[in-house]
Design a protein around this motif. Structure first.
Motif, PDB file in Angstrom:
ATOM      1  N   ASP A 150       0.843  -1.201   0.000  1.00 31.40           N
ATOM      2  CA  ASP A 150       0.000   0.000   0.000  1.00 31.40           C
ATOM      3  C   ASP A 150       0.871   1.241   0.000  1.00 31.40           C
ATOM      4  O   ASP A 150       1.443   1.600   1.035  1.00 31.40           O
ATOM      5  CB  ASP A 150      -0.900   0.008   1.241  1.00 31.40           C
ATOM      6  CG  ASP A 150      -1.773   1.255   1.332  1.00 31.40           C
ATOM      7  OD1 ASP A 150      -1.856   2.003   0.334  1.00 31.40           O
ATOM      8  OD2 ASP A 150      -2.366   1.483   2.408  1.00 31.40           O
ATOM      9  N   PRO A 151       1.026   1.929  -1.150  1.00 33.59           N
ATOM     10  CA  PRO A 151       1.889   3.115  -1.199  1.00 33.59           C
ATOM     11  C   PRO A 151       1.394   4.257  -0.320  1.00 33.59           C
ATOM     12  O   PRO A 151       2.165   5.162  -0.011  1.00 33.59           O
ATOM     13  CB  PRO A 151       1.882   3.509  -2.673  1.00 33.59           C
ATOM     14  CG  PRO A 151       0.649   2.886  -3.232  1.00 33.59           C
ATOM     15  CD  PRO A 151       0.437   1.626  -2.466  1.00 33.59           C
ATOM     16  N   ASP A 152       0.139   4.223   0.108  1.00 35.78           N
ATOM     17  CA  ASP A 152      -0.400   5.236   1.009  1.00 35.78           C
ATOM     18  C   ASP A 152      -0.264   4.827   2.478  1.00 35.78           C
ATOM     19  O   ASP A 152      -0.897   5.424   3.353  1.00 35.78           O
ATOM     20  CB  ASP A 152      -1.878   5.499   0.701  1.00 35.78           C
ATOM     21  CG  ASP A 152      -2.077   6.213  -0.625  1.00 35.78           C
ATOM     22  OD1 ASP A 152      -1.420   7.252  -0.829  1.00 35.78           O
ATOM     23  OD2 ASP A 152      -2.875   5.740  -1.451  1.00 35.78           O
ATOM     24  N   PHE A 153       0.580   3.838   2.755  1.00 32.20           N
ATOM     25  CA  PHE A 153       0.767   3.348   4.123  1.00 32.20           C
ATOM     26  C   PHE A 153       1.090   4.494   5.089  1.00 32.20           C
ATOM     27  O   PHE A 153       1.877   5.395   4.776  1.00 32.20           O
ATOM     28  CB  PHE A 153       1.908   2.332   4.162  1.00 32.20           C
ATOM     29  CG  PHE A 153       2.376   2.002   5.548  1.00 32.20           C
ATOM     30  CD1 PHE A 153       1.704   1.073   6.319  1.00 32.20           C
ATOM     31  CD2 PHE A 153       3.488   2.643   6.091  1.00 32.20           C
ATOM     32  CE1 PHE A 153       2.122   0.774   7.610  1.00 32.20           C
ATOM     33  CE2 PHE A 153       3.927   2.344   7.378  1.00 32.20           C
ATOM     34  CZ  PHE A 153       3.236   1.408   8.134  1.00 32.20           C
ATOM     35  N   LEU A 154       0.493   4.423   6.279  1.00 34.79           N
ATOM     36  CA  LEU A 154       0.747   5.404   7.331  1.00 34.79           C
ATOM     37  C   LEU A 154       1.286   4.701   8.576  1.00 34.79           C
ATOM     38  O   LEU A 154       0.697   3.729   9.060  1.00 34.79           O
ATOM     39  CB  LEU A 154      -0.542   6.157   7.689  1.00 34.79           C
ATOM     40  CG  LEU A 154      -1.172   6.978   6.572  1.00 34.79           C
ATOM     41  CD1 LEU A 154      -2.459   7.637   7.065  1.00 34.79           C
ATOM     42  CD2 LEU A 154      -0.195   8.032   6.048  1.00 34.79           C
ATOM     43  N   LEU A 155       2.385   5.203   9.077  1.00 31.56           N
ATOM     44  CA  LEU A 155       2.969   4.696  10.316  1.00 31.56           C
ATOM     45  C   LEU A 155       2.054   5.043  11.485  1.00 31.56           C
ATOM     46  O   LEU A 155       1.640   6.192  11.639  1.00 31.56           O
ATOM     47  CB  LEU A 155       4.353   5.312  10.522  1.00 31.56           C
ATOM     48  CG  LEU A 155       5.174   4.773  11.690  1.00 31.56           C
ATOM     49  CD1 LEU A 155       5.672   3.362  11.377  1.00 31.56           C
ATOM     50  CD2 LEU A 155       6.362   5.704  11.982  1.00 31.56           C
ATOM     51  N   GLN A 156       1.756   4.043  12.303  1.00 35.23           N
ATOM     52  CA  GLN A 156       0.893   4.221  13.465  1.00 35.23           C
ATOM     53  C   GLN A 156       1.712   4.057  14.743  1.00 35.23           C
ATOM     54  O   GLN A 156       2.801   3.476  14.740  1.00 35.23           O
ATOM     55  CB  GLN A 156      -0.234   3.173  13.457  1.00 35.23           C
ATOM     56  CG  GLN A 156      -1.040   3.125  12.177  1.00 35.23           C
ATOM     57  CD  GLN A 156      -2.016   4.274  12.035  1.00 35.23           C
ATOM     58  OE1 GLN A 156      -2.302   4.989  12.996  1.00 35.23           O
ATOM     59  NE2 GLN A 156      -2.553   4.446  10.825  1.00 35.23           N
ATOM     60  N   ILE A 157       1.168   4.535  15.855  1.00 33.09           N
ATOM     61  CA  ILE A 157       1.839   4.372  17.151  1.00 33.09           C
ATOM     62  C   ILE A 157       2.092   2.897  17.423  1.00 33.09           C
ATOM     63  O   ILE A 157       3.154   2.518  17.939  1.00 33.09           O
ATOM     64  CB  ILE A 157       1.021   5.012  18.278  1.00 33.09           C
ATOM     65  CG1 ILE A 157       0.898   6.525  18.073  1.00 33.09           C
ATOM     66  CG2 ILE A 157       1.665   4.722  19.639  1.00 33.09           C
ATOM     67  CD1 ILE A 157      -0.029   7.215  19.069  1.00 33.09           C
ATOM     68  N   ASP A 158       1.143   2.032  17.084  1.00 33.36           N
ATOM     69  CA  ASP A 158       1.306   0.603  17.338  1.00 33.36           C
ATOM     70  C   ASP A 158       2.506   0.030  16.598  1.00 33.36           C
ATOM     71  O   ASP A 158       3.162  -0.897  17.105  1.00 33.36           O
ATOM     72  CB  ASP A 158       0.044  -0.153  16.933  1.00 33.36           C
ATOM     73  CG  ASP A 158      -1.097   0.031  17.926  1.00 33.36           C
ATOM     74  OD1 ASP A 158      -0.852   0.569  19.025  1.00 33.36           O
ATOM     75  OD2 ASP A 158      -2.243  -0.345  17.588  1.00 33.36           O
ATOM     76  N   GLY A 215      -3.763  13.288  -6.452  1.00 29.46           N
ATOM     77  CA  GLY A 215      -2.557  13.768  -5.804  1.00 29.46           C
ATOM     78  C   GLY A 215      -1.534  12.659  -5.637  1.00 29.46           C
ATOM     79  O   GLY A 215      -1.727  11.536  -6.125  1.00 29.46           O
ATOM     80  N   PRO A 216      -0.433  12.926  -4.932  1.00 31.34           N
ATOM     81  CA  PRO A 216       0.618  11.919  -4.759  1.00 31.34           C
ATOM     82  C   PRO A 216       0.195  10.816  -3.791  1.00 31.34           C
ATOM     83  O   PRO A 216      -0.566  11.052  -2.850  1.00 31.34           O
ATOM     84  CB  PRO A 216       1.794  12.725  -4.188  1.00 31.34           C
ATOM     85  CG  PRO A 216       1.175  13.915  -3.558  1.00 31.34           C
ATOM     86  CD  PRO A 216      -0.062  14.229  -4.348  1.00 31.34           C
ATOM     87  N   HIS A 217       0.696   9.620  -4.071  1.00 29.95           N
ATOM     88  CA  HIS A 217       0.455   8.466  -3.199  1.00 29.95           C
ATOM     89  C   HIS A 217       1.809   7.983  -2.692  1.00 29.95           C
ATOM     90  O   HIS A 217       2.499   7.202  -3.351  1.00 29.95           O
ATOM     91  CB  HIS A 217      -0.279   7.370  -3.962  1.00 29.95           C
ATOM     92  CG  HIS A 217      -1.650   7.776  -4.405  1.00 29.95           C
ATOM     93  ND1 HIS A 217      -2.757   7.675  -3.595  1.00 29.95           N
ATOM     94  CD2 HIS A 217      -2.077   8.329  -5.568  1.00 29.95           C
ATOM     95  CE1 HIS A 217      -3.825   8.124  -4.244  1.00 29.95           C
ATOM     96  NE2 HIS A 217      -3.439   8.538  -5.444  1.00 29.95           N
ATOM     97  N   THR A 218       2.207   8.497  -1.545  1.00 30.63           N
ATOM     98  CA  THR A 218       3.481   8.142  -0.934  1.00 30.63           C
ATOM     99  C   THR A 218       3.263   7.906   0.550  1.00 30.63           C
ATOM    100  O   THR A 218       2.365   8.486   1.163  1.00 30.63           O
ATOM    101  CB  THR A 218       4.524   9.254  -1.127  1.00 30.63           C
ATOM    102  OG1 THR A 218       4.056  10.467  -0.522  1.00 30.63           O
ATOM    103  CG2 THR A 218       4.788   9.514  -2.606  1.00 30.63           C
ATOM    104  N   ASP A 276       5.950  14.117   5.427  1.00 36.04           N
ATOM    105  CA  ASP A 276       4.534  13.792   5.421  1.00 36.04           C
ATOM    106  C   ASP A 276       4.169  12.873   4.266  1.00 36.04           C
ATOM    107  O   ASP A 276       4.842  12.856   3.229  1.00 36.04           O
ATOM    108  CB  ASP A 276       3.697  15.077   5.326  1.00 36.04           C
ATOM    109  CG  ASP A 276       3.356  15.640   6.693  1.00 36.04           C
ATOM    110  OD1 ASP A 276       2.646  14.951   7.449  1.00 36.04           O
ATOM    111  OD2 ASP A 276       3.792  16.761   6.997  1.00 36.04           O
ATOM    112  N   ALA A 277       3.070  12.154   4.446  1.00 37.84           N
ATOM    113  CA  ALA A 277       2.523  11.311   3.386  1.00 37.84           C
ATOM    114  C   ALA A 277       2.019  12.168   2.228  1.00 37.84           C
ATOM    115  O   ALA A 277       1.701  13.352   2.398  1.00 37.84           O
ATOM    116  CB  ALA A 277       1.375  10.468   3.940  1.00 37.84           C
ATOM    117  N   GLY A 278       1.897  11.555   1.064  1.00 42.04           N
ATOM    118  CA  GLY A 278       1.384  12.286  -0.088  1.00 42.04           C
ATOM    119  C   GLY A 278      -0.011  12.821   0.110  1.00 42.04           C
ATOM    120  O   GLY A 278      -0.369  13.869  -0.434  1.00 42.04           O
ATOM    121  N   ALA A 279      -0.814  12.125   0.922  1.00 41.15           N
ATOM    122  CA  ALA A 279      -2.205  12.529   1.155  1.00 41.15           C
ATOM    123  C   ALA A 279      -2.360  13.451   2.355  1.00 41.15           C
ATOM    124  O   ALA A 279      -3.486  13.782   2.744  1.00 41.15           O
ATOM    125  CB  ALA A 279      -3.076  11.290   1.352  1.00 41.15           C
ATOM    126  N   ALA A 280      -1.252  13.920   2.935  1.00 47.30           N
ATOM    127  CA  ALA A 280      -1.309  14.634   4.214  1.00 47.30           C
ATOM    128  C   ALA A 280      -1.994  15.997   4.134  1.00 47.30           C
ATOM    129  O   ALA A 280      -2.362  16.557   5.166  1.00 47.30           O
ATOM    130  CB  ALA A 280       0.098  14.804   4.786  1.00 47.30           C
TER     131      ALA A 280
END
Length: 257
Positions: A113-121, A162-165, A193-197
């Motif tokens: 998933d190129p839109d992956f987001l790092l989570q606290i977990d 938009g960008p997907h990073t 930041d992520a591309g979708a930020a």
């Protein structure tokens, strides 16, 4: 043996390796592209002044044209409105520029998933395996994105939305800025930041929270696959631009082998 001679001996023997984490600066180096009417930074460009000719018979030199946030670069707190009263890049503490690095590997998640987001977990799971994040150190997110670094289109990975990073979830960005002991966060992508930020709450959460907490950002890193999860020493060398919001930087890591 005293400390510095021991370090030099380790470098000579190969017991300590110097790893370059920097994207080379050239006209094709990918840069952030903001939609109009927002202003964009300049791509890197050399302007030749002389090359062993009548403009300078014995020397070659150039003017350079670039932005503070081109290629591998350091974001200073003053870069963002939440840190507007904070430090500029010339004021970066030396212990921020030479500090331990923790590397969290999310390459598998980003491949899926190129839109992956790092989570606290994700960070908590890393800490459970490797120990706490380094006090006054850096957290570097290894995503595999640097493999796209020689192709600006693939690096931006943009479509009509938009960008997907990959990047950091807003709550994780807040936690890293306000509750974790790190001094800064680094990525392989064009920004922290992520591309979708732009659509997050708050927008560009990593910039918003990190800069607001007087912390720092590093972007467009390479060779994070050559670093261990813990134990590397990061060396960040920005230009000390007085009043600067950031600077292109040579970023090195010392790694025990």
């Amino acid at each position: 043996m005293s400390v510095l001679p021991a370090v030099l001996a380790a470098l000579d023997s190969g017991a300590v390796e110097v790893v370059d984490l920097t994207t080379p600066l050239q006209e094709s180096t990918p840069i952030l592209q903001l939609p109009p009417p927002l202003a964009n930074t300049s791509p890197f460009r050399l302007e030749e002044l002389s090359r062993y000719d009548d403009r300078g018979p014995a020397w070659y030199w150039n003017d350079i044209h670039t932005g503070e946030h081109t290629g591998t670069h350091l974001d200073a707190p003053i870069h963002w409105v939440t840190g507007k009263d904070g430090l500029d890049v010339s004021q970066a503490p030396l212990r921020t520029l030479v500090a331990p690095a923790a590397v969290i590997d999310v390459t598998a998640e980003v491949a899926a998933d190129p839109d992956f987001l790092l989570q606290i977990d994700h960070v908590r799971a890393w800490e459970a395996e490797h120990g706490p994040l380094p006090d006054g150190g850096w957290l570097l997110m290894r995503s595999g994105w640097s493999a796209r670094g020689d192709d600006p289109v693939a690096f931006a990975n943009a479509d009509e939305d938009g960008p997907h990073t990959p990047g950091v979830a807003p709550e994780c960005a807040r936690w890293l800025a306000q509750e974790s002991p790190i001094t800064g966060f680094g990525t392989e992508t064009v920004g922290t930041d992520a591309g979708a930020a732009h659509g997050f709450d708050p927008p560009f959460s990593c910039h918003n929270y990190l800069m607001g907490a007087n912390k720092w950002g590093l972007t467009s890193l390479r060779n994070l696959d050559r670093l261990p999860a813990t134990g590397a020493l990061l060396i960040v060398s920005p230009l000390p631009i007085v009043g600067g919001s950031g600077s292109p930087a040579r970023v090195l890591a010392l790694v025990e082998r």
